[in-house]
Design a protein around this motif. Structure first.
Motif, PDB file in Angstrom:
ATOM      1  N   HIS A 182      40.618  36.104  36.487  1.00  0.00           N
ATOM      2  CA  HIS A 182      40.772  37.023  37.512  1.00  0.00           C
ATOM      3  C   HIS A 182      42.032  36.983  38.025  1.00  0.00           C
ATOM      4  O   HIS A 182      42.673  38.266  38.551  1.00  0.00           O
ATOM      5  CB  HIS A 182      40.020  36.055  38.823  1.00  0.00           C
ATOM      6  CG  HIS A 182      39.615  37.036  39.975  1.00  0.00           C
ATOM      7  ND1 HIS A 182      40.578  37.429  40.755  1.00  0.00           N
ATOM      8  CD2 HIS A 182      38.332  37.566  40.340  1.00  0.00           C
ATOM      9  CE1 HIS A 182      39.911  38.019  41.936  1.00  0.00           C
ATOM     10  NE2 HIS A 182      38.696  38.190  41.411  1.00  0.00           N
ATOM     11  N   TYR A 214      29.447  33.171  39.353  1.00  0.00           N
ATOM     12  CA  TYR A 214      30.181  31.595  39.922  1.00  0.00           C
ATOM     13  C   TYR A 214      31.413  31.637  39.901  1.00  0.00           C
ATOM     14  O   TYR A 214      32.205  31.026  40.250  1.00  0.00           O
ATOM     15  CB  TYR A 214      29.492  30.507  39.290  1.00  0.00           C
ATOM     16  CG  TYR A 214      27.877  30.225  39.161  1.00  0.00           C
ATOM     17  CD1 TYR A 214      27.623  29.936  40.614  1.00  0.00           C
ATOM     18  CD2 TYR A 214      27.038  30.335  38.426  1.00  0.00           C
ATOM     19  CE1 TYR A 214      26.127  29.727  40.990  1.00  0.00           C
ATOM     20  CE2 TYR A 214      25.801  29.892  38.498  1.00  0.00           C
ATOM     21  CZ  TYR A 214      25.280  29.762  39.689  1.00  0.00           C
ATOM     22  OH  TYR A 214      23.778  29.507  39.947  1.00  0.00           O
ATOM     23  N   ASP A 256      35.522  32.491  40.136  1.00  0.00           N
ATOM     24  CA  ASP A 256      36.326  33.003  41.507  1.00  0.00           C
ATOM     25  C   ASP A 256      37.915  33.120  40.736  1.00  0.00           C
ATOM     26  O   ASP A 256      37.914  33.435  39.632  1.00  0.00           O
ATOM     27  CB  ASP A 256      36.287  31.710  42.336  1.00  0.00           C
ATOM     28  CG  ASP A 256      36.731  30.238  41.982  1.00  0.00           C
ATOM     29  OD1 ASP A 256      37.516  30.492  40.894  1.00  0.00           O
ATOM     30  OD2 ASP A 256      36.326  29.539  42.170  1.00  0.00           O
ATOM     31  N   GLU A 257      38.719  33.452  41.884  1.00  0.00           N
ATOM     32  CA  GLU A 257      40.148  33.479  41.625  1.00  0.00           C
ATOM     33  C   GLU A 257      40.796  32.833  40.820  1.00  0.00           C
ATOM     34  O   GLU A 257      41.636  32.841  39.876  1.00  0.00           O
ATOM     35  CB  GLU A 257      40.717  33.888  42.723  1.00  0.00           C
ATOM     36  CG  GLU A 257      40.748  32.700  43.660  1.00  0.00           C
ATOM     37  CD  GLU A 257      40.013  32.604  44.649  1.00  0.00           C
ATOM     38  OE1 GLU A 257      40.086  31.819  45.568  1.00  0.00           O
ATOM     39  OE2 GLU A 257      38.791  33.491  44.437  1.00  0.00           O
ATOM     40  N   ASP A 258      40.300  31.483  40.440  1.00  0.00           N
ATOM     41  CA  ASP A 258      41.038  30.381  39.616  1.00  0.00           C
ATOM     42  C   ASP A 258      40.011  30.163  38.394  1.00  0.00           C
ATOM     43  O   ASP A 258      40.370  29.111  37.731  1.00  0.00           O
ATOM     44  CB  ASP A 258      40.895  29.062  40.573  1.00  0.00           C
ATOM     45  CG  ASP A 258      41.846  29.186  41.732  1.00  0.00           C
ATOM     46  OD1 ASP A 258      42.855  29.546  41.781  1.00  0.00           O
ATOM     47  OD2 ASP A 258      41.598  28.543  42.863  1.00  0.00           O
ATOM     48  N   THR A 259      39.111  31.044  38.235  1.00  0.00           N
ATOM     49  CA  THR A 259      38.496  30.508  36.615  1.00  0.00           C
ATOM     50  C   THR A 259      38.993  31.291  35.491  1.00  0.00           C
ATOM     51  O   THR A 259      39.609  32.667  35.613  1.00  0.00           O
ATOM     52  CB  THR A 259      37.024  31.287  36.916  1.00  0.00           C
ATOM     53  OG1 THR A 259      36.262  30.671  37.782  1.00  0.00           O
ATOM     54  CG2 THR A 259      36.317  31.307  35.631  1.00  0.00           C
TER      55      THR A 259
END
Length: 605
Positions: free
Chosen positions: A562, A527, A529-532
């Motif tokens: 990320h 789950y 993404d690049e903002d996690t």
């Protein structure tokens, strides 16, 4: 006359009969006193019936009917009394120090006490014997409590600050072993704590009577033991590593007095520390600017301590899990850095570690925790909320009742065990398996569309003591409402059987840590993404049964992101690449993390 013969005479006159009112002889049936008659002396005067006085018959006349049995019981009781008093004087307050050599020492307190009792007049002596017996029993009870605290928390019981933990302990017993186990354990403890002071009091009184009736022998014995104690202390005589001459009780009580004084002063010290906050006057738009737009997850893994990584018996399997996690995360585009933090607690007290990490203050006891949660001290969670740029939530599956302190942490919403949608079984203490907790976070918050950035505090509980039974990873699509875990629990181990063998305990602990780490890393892969941005750490080391005597308080801490820029901001921390911190990676106090994190991700970071 020998001490053995004299003790038999003592039993004939005191067991169920009169006690001496002076320091010279035995009680006389006519109200006078008598002395020991040497062999060949004139027999004792007769009673009006023409027969010499005899011992009182005892219960239902049993002493008269069974004189030899009575004498044997009297002697045996006296021996047991002496053994009990010696045990109380010499027993250590830590289980690992209980050995044969511990009980063949000369206690200075015992020698001084015996001398004092011999010197006192009759009535003060009786009072002193009773007071001494009660006090010795209470000290022994405190030593027993210390043994339990050292086994769980690797520290002694705090007479000022630890009473609140008694309720937590009974709750743990109920949740782990059921209501029956809780009731039996509590009843046993109450009986023990009442019986010990009563028995030590009776024992001291009995031995005092014996010494007084054998004053010359007792006096010489005290003198000999005192001389032996001074000699052994001066020469440093030992049995193995255990000194023969000891003043352990005096040192034990001295330490407790200092502990109480420190506890009473600690509130003032803590108040001064809490008043200092480097970011208190920072404008909201200047806070955490380096993380704007990111989902930031602060995740605690219960009992994930350094022992899981360093212990030779666990290291190969844990290393494999961390290596696998590092590789799979990297394949998904994530990088990670790891270091060490020193927790304020070990074995238990997770809430103290959580509040230390979030507040930037050293929360080492319940008094500090209460003072913190009733103050206006800003935490990491509050600072995220203060910016207005994040929705702040808490995933706390270990909370099963009202948690008023939760308001202090400034979270917009808290999901406890009753609000995660879980309909499966408890796993001993653990209300919700970690994999389900992470899936619930995805369903309830992270997976929503058109949402604002989230800052989440997540507390994973599957690796909580007693680590039996534990869940296992299943396909994420099969989690459903958690009912599938009924079958998985039946496949698990029985905590009552596991805890009979320390090696089984250590094995189950290691498996629990593996499960928690996999639950977290697989969630990020699935789950993230690049903002996690994920920060995960252990809250404290496990109990000494697992650490095998290691008193260290280090726990691993890892940042996963990320966006490469997120990790660039902490490049000067010197942390190790990957999920496993190197042995020589930087080690900070857990209270130092808040300010360093906020500095790194502030405008100047």
């Amino acid at each position: 006359m020998s001490l053995f013969t004299r003790s038999r005479q003592l039993s004939d006159t005191t067991e169920g009969g009169a006690e001496p009112d002076d320091d010279t002889g035995t009680a006389d049936p006519k109200g006078g006193t008598g002395t020991d008659a040497p062999e060949g002396a004139t027999p004792a005067p007769e009673t009006p019936s023409g027969r010499p006085p005899t011992a009182k018959p005892g219960w239902f006349g049993w002493r008269r009917r069974y004189p030899r049995t009575a004498q044997g019981i009297s002697i045996g009781t006296t021996v047991l009394a002496g053994a009990l008093v010696l045990f109380a004087l010499l027993v250590p307050n830590r289980i690992e120090r209980v050995e044969f050599a511990s009980f063949v020492r000369i206690p200075a307190e015992g020698v001084l006490l015996a001398g004092l009792l011999l010197a006192l007049p009759s009535r003060p002596r009786r009072v002193m014997a009773v007071v001494t017996g009660v006090f010795l029993g209470l000290v022994t009870v405190l030593k027993f409590v210390d043994m339990g605290f050292y086994q769980i928390l690797a520290r002694p019981f705090d007479l000022v600050l630890d009473w609140i933990l008694i309720e937590n302990g009974t709750d743990f017993l109920r949740e782990t072993f059921g209501r029956t186990g809780q009731v039996l354990a509590v009843a046993g403890v109450i009986v023990l704590f009442v019986a010990v002071p009563v028995l030590t009091t009776l024992a001291v009184v009995r031995l005092t009577h014996l010494m007084v009736r054998n004053r010359p022998v007792a006096g010489r014995t005290v003198l000999i033991l005192g001389t032996a104690w001074i000699t052994c202390m001066t020469l440093g005589v030992q049995i193995g590593t255990v000194p023969i001459a000891t003043k352990g009780n005096a040192e034990f009580l001295g330490n407790r007095v200092e502990q109480v004084r420190a506890g009473l002063k600690d509130a003032r010290v803590f108040e001064k520390q809490a008043a200092v906050d480097a970011f208190a006057k920072t404008p909201p738009d200047q806070l955490l600017t380096g993380l704007r737009g990111k989902d930031v997850l602060f995740t605690f893994i219960e009992s994930y301590g350094r022992v899981a990584i360093d212990d030779p018996a666990m290291a190969p399997r844990i290393d494999a899990v961390l290596k696998e996690g590092t590789g799979s995360l990297k394949a998904a585009g994530f990088e990670s850095r790891s270091g060490w933090l020193q927790s304020p607690v070990t074995g238990a007290g997770s809430w103290l570690a959580h509040s230390t990490f979030l507040s930037g203050l050293w929360i080492k006891n319940q008094q500090r925790y209460r003072n913190l949660t009733t103050s206006d001290r800003m935490t990491l969670t509050k600072y995220f909320g203060k910016t207005g740029a994040w929705r702040t939530v808490g995933i706390v599956p270990g909370v099963r009742r009202a948690w008023p302190e939760g308001k202090y942490f400034g979270l917009d919403h808290i999901y406890d065990s009753e609000h995660l949608g879980y309909h499966g079984p408890y796993f001993s203490w653990t209300p919700v398996p970690d994999q389900f907790s992470m899936e619930a976070f995805q369903r309830l918050e992270h997976g929503k569309k058109d949402r604002e950035p989230i800052m989440a505090e997540i507390i994973l509980a599957s690796s909580h003591n007693p680590w039996s039974p534990i869940a296992r990873m299943i396909d994420w699509n099969d989690l459903g409402d958690g009912s599938v875990f009924h079958r998985i629990k039946k496949e698990g181990t029985n905590p009552a059987e596991v805890w009979k063998d320390p090696e089984k305990v250590r094995t189950e602990y290691r498996r629990a840590i593996e499960y928690s780490i996999r639950s977290l890393t697989e969630w990020v892969e699935r789950y993230g993404d690049e903002d996690t941005v994920l920060v995960f750490l252990g809250d404290h080391q496990p109990v000494p049964t697992v650490t095998a005597g290691d008193t260290g308080k280090d726990v691993p801490v890892t940042i996963v992101a990320h966006d490469k820029k997120v990790l660039d901001r902490v490049a000067d921390w010197g942390w190790t690449d990957g999920l496993k911190p190197a042995e020589n990676a930087p080690r900070w106090g857990m209270d130092k993390f808040r300010d360093r994190f906020m500095t790194a991700y502030g405008p100047q970071g």
